[in-house]
Design a protein around this motif. Structure first.
Motif, PDB file in Angstrom:
ATOM      1  N   ASN A   1       0.837  -1.193   0.000  1.00 50.15           N
ATOM      2  CA  ASN A   1       0.000   0.000   0.000  1.00 50.15           C
ATOM      3  C   ASN A   1       0.875   1.246   0.000  1.00 50.15           C
ATOM      4  O   ASN A   1       1.161   1.812   1.042  1.00 50.15           O
ATOM      5  CB  ASN A   1      -0.937  -0.016   1.209  1.00 50.15           C
ATOM      6  CG  ASN A   1      -1.946   1.111   1.145  1.00 50.15           C
ATOM      7  OD1 ASN A   1      -2.119   1.737   0.111  1.00 50.15           O
ATOM      8  ND2 ASN A   1      -2.595   1.372   2.256  1.00 50.15           N
TER       9      ASN A   1
ATOM     10  N   GLN B   1       0.997   5.005  -1.414  1.00 45.87           N
ATOM     11  CA  GLN B   1       0.148   6.011  -2.034  1.00 45.87           C
ATOM     12  C   GLN B   1       0.997   7.200  -2.488  1.00 45.87           C
ATOM     13  O   GLN B   1       1.953   7.585  -1.824  1.00 45.87           O
ATOM     14  CB  GLN B   1      -0.919   6.469  -1.057  1.00 45.87           C
ATOM     15  CG  GLN B   1      -1.874   5.348  -0.698  1.00 45.87           C
ATOM     16  CD  GLN B   1      -2.963   5.805   0.240  1.00 45.87           C
ATOM     17  OE1 GLN B   1      -2.721   6.593   1.143  1.00 45.87           O
ATOM     18  NE2 GLN B   1      -4.153   5.301   0.039  1.00 45.87           N
TER      19      GLN B   1
ATOM     20  N   SER C   1      -2.604   5.294  -6.451  1.00 43.64           N
ATOM     21  CA  SER C   1      -1.763   4.140  -6.103  1.00 43.64           C
ATOM     22  C   SER C   1      -0.396   4.293  -6.758  1.00 43.64           C
ATOM     23  O   SER C   1      -0.241   5.009  -7.753  1.00 43.64           O
ATOM     24  CB  SER C   1      -2.425   2.846  -6.562  1.00 43.64           C
ATOM     25  OG  SER C   1      -2.382   2.768  -7.979  1.00 43.64           O
ATOM     26  N   TRP C   2       0.588   3.575  -6.245  1.00 44.59           N
ATOM     27  CA  TRP C   2       1.928   3.643  -6.826  1.00 44.59           C
ATOM     28  C   TRP C   2       1.938   3.074  -8.238  1.00 44.59           C
ATOM     29  O   TRP C   2       2.701   3.518  -9.099  1.00 44.59           O
ATOM     30  CB  TRP C   2       2.952   2.935  -5.933  1.00 44.59           C
ATOM     31  CG  TRP C   2       2.790   1.445  -5.839  1.00 44.59           C
ATOM     32  CD1 TRP C   2       2.031   0.743  -4.949  1.00 44.59           C
ATOM     33  CD2 TRP C   2       3.398   0.464  -6.696  1.00 44.59           C
ATOM     34  NE1 TRP C   2       2.129  -0.603  -5.186  1.00 44.59           N
ATOM     35  CE2 TRP C   2       2.968  -0.801  -6.255  1.00 44.59           C
ATOM     36  CE3 TRP C   2       4.266   0.539  -7.778  1.00 44.59           C
ATOM     37  CZ2 TRP C   2       3.365  -1.983  -6.864  1.00 44.59           C
ATOM     38  CZ3 TRP C   2       4.661  -0.646  -8.386  1.00 44.59           C
ATOM     39  CH2 TRP C   2       4.218  -1.882  -7.926  1.00 44.59           C
ATOM     40  N   LYS C   3       1.063   2.116  -8.531  1.00 39.96           N
ATOM     41  CA  LYS C   3       1.001   1.533  -9.871  1.00 39.96           C
ATOM     42  C   LYS C   3       0.549   2.573 -10.895  1.00 39.96           C
ATOM     43  O   LYS C   3       1.102   2.676 -11.986  1.00 39.96           O
ATOM     44  CB  LYS C   3       0.050   0.333  -9.878  1.00 39.96           C
ATOM     45  CG  LYS C   3       0.570  -0.855  -9.102  1.00 39.96           C
ATOM     46  CD  LYS C   3      -0.446  -1.978  -9.080  1.00 39.96           C
ATOM     47  CE  LYS C   3       0.035  -3.120  -8.214  1.00 39.96           C
ATOM     48  NZ  LYS C   3      -0.953  -4.205  -8.143  1.00 39.96           N
TER      49      LYS C   3
END
Length: 172
Positions: A2, A4, A19-21
């Protein structure tokens, strides 16, 4: 995992937390870059090809026009505003099943479902108050209920350094 990332407009106005993705996709597509302000926080992501270091904040290359947002006083939004804390006794938890919403001015006496009439309460305090006014049951609110700003409510994942750097946008 998780992680952010704070997403900023091209003028470094706060947009939202992603999100990091999603942040990696925006960076690789050339739609975002690192911010110019000295925001040191980064995340290290392990991949099959090695490690990727992504910043905890990214800036869009193009300006994104923000639509007007009218926050509704939903159960989740009221609890976020009150920081998951009972406004009568101060009991704090992230388990929302142990918390309820309370109408400060009871609905049976003409109270509404607006921001200034709804507060987070634990089950014990809500039962104690019942359908009475605060004066009748001898209870007091810790904080007066208010309608929050959009950014104040939705930037719960930002650390203190990030909030300080972009407070000019958060408090707009």
């Amino acid at each position: 995992m998780n992680r952010q990332v704070l997403l900023l407009n091209s003028c470094e106005q706060v947009l939202r937390i992603i999100s990091w993705k999603k942040a990696v996709k925006l960076l690789l597509a050339g739609k975002a870059t690192k911010p110019l302000t000295p925001y040191e926080k980064t995340y290290t992501i392990k991949t099959s090809r090695g490690k990727i270091i992504i910043p905890a904040a990214i800036v869009l290359v193009r300006f994104y026009e923000l639509p007007e947002r009218d926050l509704k006083p939903t159960r989740a939004n009221v609890m976020k505003r009150d920081n998951y804390t009972c406004q009568y006794c101060g009991f704090k938890t992230k388990n929302i099943k142990t918390l309820t919403l309370d109408h400060v001015h009871p609905r049976c006496m003409g109270g509404d479902n607006g921001w200034t009439n709804l507060v987070t309460a634990c089950k014990e305090c809500n039962n104690k108050k019942g359908n009475k006014l605060l004066k009748e049951c001898g209870m007091k609110l810790r904080e007066k209920p208010y309608k929050p700003k959009y950014y104040r409510l939705h930037l719960t994942g930002v650390d203190e350094q990030g909030k300080k750097l972009w407070s000019q946008w958060i408090d707009v």
